[in-house]
Design an enzyme around this catalytic site. Sequence first.
Site, PDB file in Angstrom:
ATOM      1  N   HIS A 115      85.888  19.288  90.450  1.00 37.03           N
ATOM      2  CA  HIS A 115      86.284  17.881  90.608  1.00 37.03           C
ATOM      3  C   HIS A 115      85.915  17.380  91.987  1.00 37.03           C
ATOM      4  O   HIS A 115      86.265  17.995  92.988  1.00 37.03           O
ATOM      5  CB  HIS A 115      87.795  17.718  90.394  1.00 37.03           C
ATOM      6  CG  HIS A 115      88.212  18.006  88.996  1.00 37.03           C
ATOM      7  ND1 HIS A 115      88.178  17.052  88.006  1.00 37.03           N
ATOM      8  CD2 HIS A 115      88.642  19.147  88.396  1.00 37.03           C
ATOM      9  CE1 HIS A 115      88.582  17.591  86.860  1.00 37.03           C
ATOM     10  NE2 HIS A 115      88.866  18.870  87.065  1.00 37.03           N
ATOM     11  N   HIS A 129      82.494  23.497  86.224  1.00 32.26           N
ATOM     12  CA  HIS A 129      83.676  22.623  86.175  1.00 32.26           C
ATOM     13  C   HIS A 129      84.295  22.488  87.562  1.00 32.26           C
ATOM     14  O   HIS A 129      85.009  23.376  88.028  1.00 32.26           O
ATOM     15  CB  HIS A 129      84.700  23.209  85.194  1.00 32.26           C
ATOM     16  CG  HIS A 129      85.852  22.305  84.904  1.00 32.26           C
ATOM     17  ND1 HIS A 129      86.408  22.186  83.652  1.00 32.26           N
ATOM     18  CD2 HIS A 129      86.564  21.463  85.698  1.00 32.26           C
ATOM     19  CE1 HIS A 129      87.406  21.315  83.694  1.00 32.26           C
ATOM     20  NE2 HIS A 129      87.529  20.865  84.927  1.00 32.26           N
ATOM     21  N   GLY A 180      96.597  21.239  89.566  1.00 28.55           N
ATOM     22  CA  GLY A 180      95.281  21.611  90.075  1.00 28.55           C
ATOM     23  C   GLY A 180      95.300  22.386  91.378  1.00 28.55           C
ATOM     24  O   GLY A 180      96.211  22.242  92.192  1.00 28.55           O
ATOM     25  N   ARG A 234      86.445  14.331  94.754  1.00 28.79           N
ATOM     26  CA  ARG A 234      87.465  13.331  95.062  1.00 28.79           C
ATOM     27  C   ARG A 234      86.855  12.047  95.590  1.00 28.79           C
ATOM     28  O   ARG A 234      87.552  11.113  95.954  1.00 28.79           O
ATOM     29  CB  ARG A 234      88.463  13.908  96.064  1.00 28.79           C
ATOM     30  CG  ARG A 234      89.273  15.072  95.488  1.00 28.79           C
ATOM     31  CD  ARG A 234      90.063  14.635  94.264  1.00 28.79           C
ATOM     32  NE  ARG A 234      90.921  15.692  93.756  1.00 28.79           N
ATOM     33  CZ  ARG A 234      91.085  15.963  92.464  1.00 28.79           C
ATOM     34  NH1 ARG A 234      90.423  15.276  91.550  1.00 28.79           N
ATOM     35  NH2 ARG A 234      91.901  16.920  92.085  1.00 28.79           N
ATOM     36  N   ASP A 238      87.228  24.992  88.208  1.00 27.11           N
ATOM     37  CA  ASP A 238      88.138  23.846  88.058  1.00 27.11           C
ATOM     38  C   ASP A 238      88.699  23.412  89.427  1.00 27.11           C
ATOM     39  O   ASP A 238      89.865  23.030  89.559  1.00 27.11           O
ATOM     40  CB  ASP A 238      89.288  24.160  87.084  1.00 27.11           C
ATOM     41  CG  ASP A 238      89.964  22.893  86.555  1.00 27.11           C
ATOM     42  OD1 ASP A 238      89.565  21.782  86.955  1.00 27.11           O
ATOM     43  OD2 ASP A 238      90.893  23.029  85.736  1.00 27.11           O
TER      44      ASP A 238
END
Lengths: 427, 322
Positions: free
Chosen positions: A60, A58, A323, A62, A304
């Site tokens: 992210h 997991h 986050g 950008r 995350d």
Amino acid sequence: MILIKNGKVVNPGGKEGNLHLLIKDNKIVKMERDIREKGARVIDANGKIVAPGLIDLHAHLREPGREDEETISQTCMAAARGGFTSICCMANTNPPIDNQGTVKFIKDKAILSGCAINIFPVGAISKGRKGEELAEIAELKEAGVVGLSDDGNCVLNALLMRRAFEYTKMFDLPLISHCEDKNLSKNGVMNEGYFSTVLGLPGIPDEAEEVMVYRDISLARMTEGKLHITHTSTRGSVELIRQAKRKKVKISADVTPHHLILTDEAVKSFDTNTKMNPPLRSREDIKALKDGLSDGTIDVIATDHAPHSREEKEDDFKSAPFGIVGLETGLALILTEIVDKGIITLKSAISKLSTNPAKILGLNKGILKKGGDADIIIIDPDIKWTITTDDFAGPCKNSPFIGREVKGRAIMTIVAGKIVFLHNPGF
Amino acid sequence: MKKITGLKRKDLLGIEELGKEEISLILDTAKSFKEVSVRPIKKVPALRGKTVVNLFYEPSTRTRISFELAAKRLSADVINISTSASSVVKGESLVDTAKNIQAMAVDAVVIRHSAEGSAHLLSKELKASVVNAGDGSHEHPTQALLDMFTIREHKKNIEGLNVVIIGDILHSRVARSNIWGLTKMGAKVKLVGPPTLIPPFVKSLKVEVFYRPEDALSDADVAMCLRIQRERQTSNFFPSIHEYVKVFNLTMERLKLARKDCLVMHPGPINRGIEISSEVADGTQSVILEQVTNGIATRMAVLYLLLAQKSKVEWGTRRRRV
């Protein structure tokens, strides 16, 4: 050719002990007690741990959308620094990963970035991550997604979620569920509890997560679909997952390092780097999450990783985005706070950071073996360091762990037989 | 209790972080300042040459005027900045606005903002003293201080009193600051409101929780009503204003359940006929306007204790350097 000698191989499900590894091109060609090979670059890993490269289930990206916060190249570098040779990126880029084009863009960018970490995109469950219509899942699968998630959003419509479970069965893709009843968590910015009461900040109750964990377990059982609960944060969720596993539901779960280490007390400083979703919970929740890690209820540790610009995080607590960055610090935090404190063994930590995510996503990785991919890390378990802003690869430094002392880190990261990160003081 | 002579802090951000001695010191200091406001010349030179900026991001009449008068009666220079007339509307961040103010060498910034923690954010950035004049639903320390001052004027001692706070506890910075202050000073605090507006974890703050005014008001020494905001109804915290009035409005009939000398308080502005009946608000037990009067003395005390004492320290170091 690279020859890694004298290291202690920690390799859940594979050969372990004092083994030498010979890497040719992108594969491990030999894994034996003693290897002599002329012409190979020899790396002496005496006193170090040799393990399969970590896989972040997991994270992210950008890019596309917010390259100012972190480019794919920078995310790859962040991963390499933290010992992650593979990352699964969630679908909330802009445009979102709900179409083949975005999947292809991300994969190409990863290859072109100077630091070629494996990026496994996670496709959106619904078009635009809006929770209204299914995304083109067959197309996404063909383009190479390894799972599906509307992460950040939760599919609130139970019927759509049922359809998603049913439809994905033909592809063997897990649904990675961000469990949050957004009606129940509405306006919330931190855990609902003593500290939200004192600070006057709107709370997110445990139940906002737990009602959705229960719903998704019910739907997974009903459809025999494959469910992965991501960033598990509450005691109640751990208990629901434990029960579901007993009842043989196809379920797995992950937890983040920050949910294992920090409580909502950290929010008292109004530091927006303590704002994430799900929020930091209570001491009781941490205890339950640790129990879940050690008894196998929780299979995976995932970071995350979520960079946010300084400007956005310098806003007030309610307005700042959720986050924190996590790729660079995840392994060190787990070694320091979880392995060294005896919650789980180093081997178990490696399985949760590499072997298990590979199994859940059907990746032929997460284990060191002859003929296998040469995704390898060398860990110095004894190196002591303090996390500073310089440790983050991208421009975003939104970590609540800056200033924290940790022990252990990846000192070399090898992806497909190439050394992509080398920590100098370690070698 | 140990007596202290000064506040050893740069800012006043909340009552939570204050000790009992500090609260007593502020209240004692306010007592001596109250007399200034009844003089023919309502001014003392205590803060001459100091500059106080009132930075108000939320509409407020009472609190802003109260701070302004407090500073002026101490001879400080006062600048008022409100949302409609500043770079605030031009999208400048709170911290940048504050840094600009600091660059103009001010001594104190009084801030009112809808964001919890805004005063804390400023206090970390500024050398100037920061006084929290209300940050979201978090704290409103000077309101609690003036409330305690008013209670002390009538009841001599706060310790042992039964104080009932009625209304929207969940969103109330006044309630939070008063809970900290009153319990630190030894009062028994009872909270009353619909369960939707009482956060479940508030019980860990040494208070009792009731859902009906009738259950809490017997033997009350103080009944404090909170303003109910109409938009809460649209978020389903209660079904209608009509029903809120029926269950929670402090009427004469309900007030009769309390002690005969029970004080009636309200931080203002009041919604007549909603959380408090006109008869009660204007009645003999009401000290609502005294609260407003005492607000000035209390804020004078806060500004004085933060600024005058700091200047002594600075003066001392400067002299040594010469």
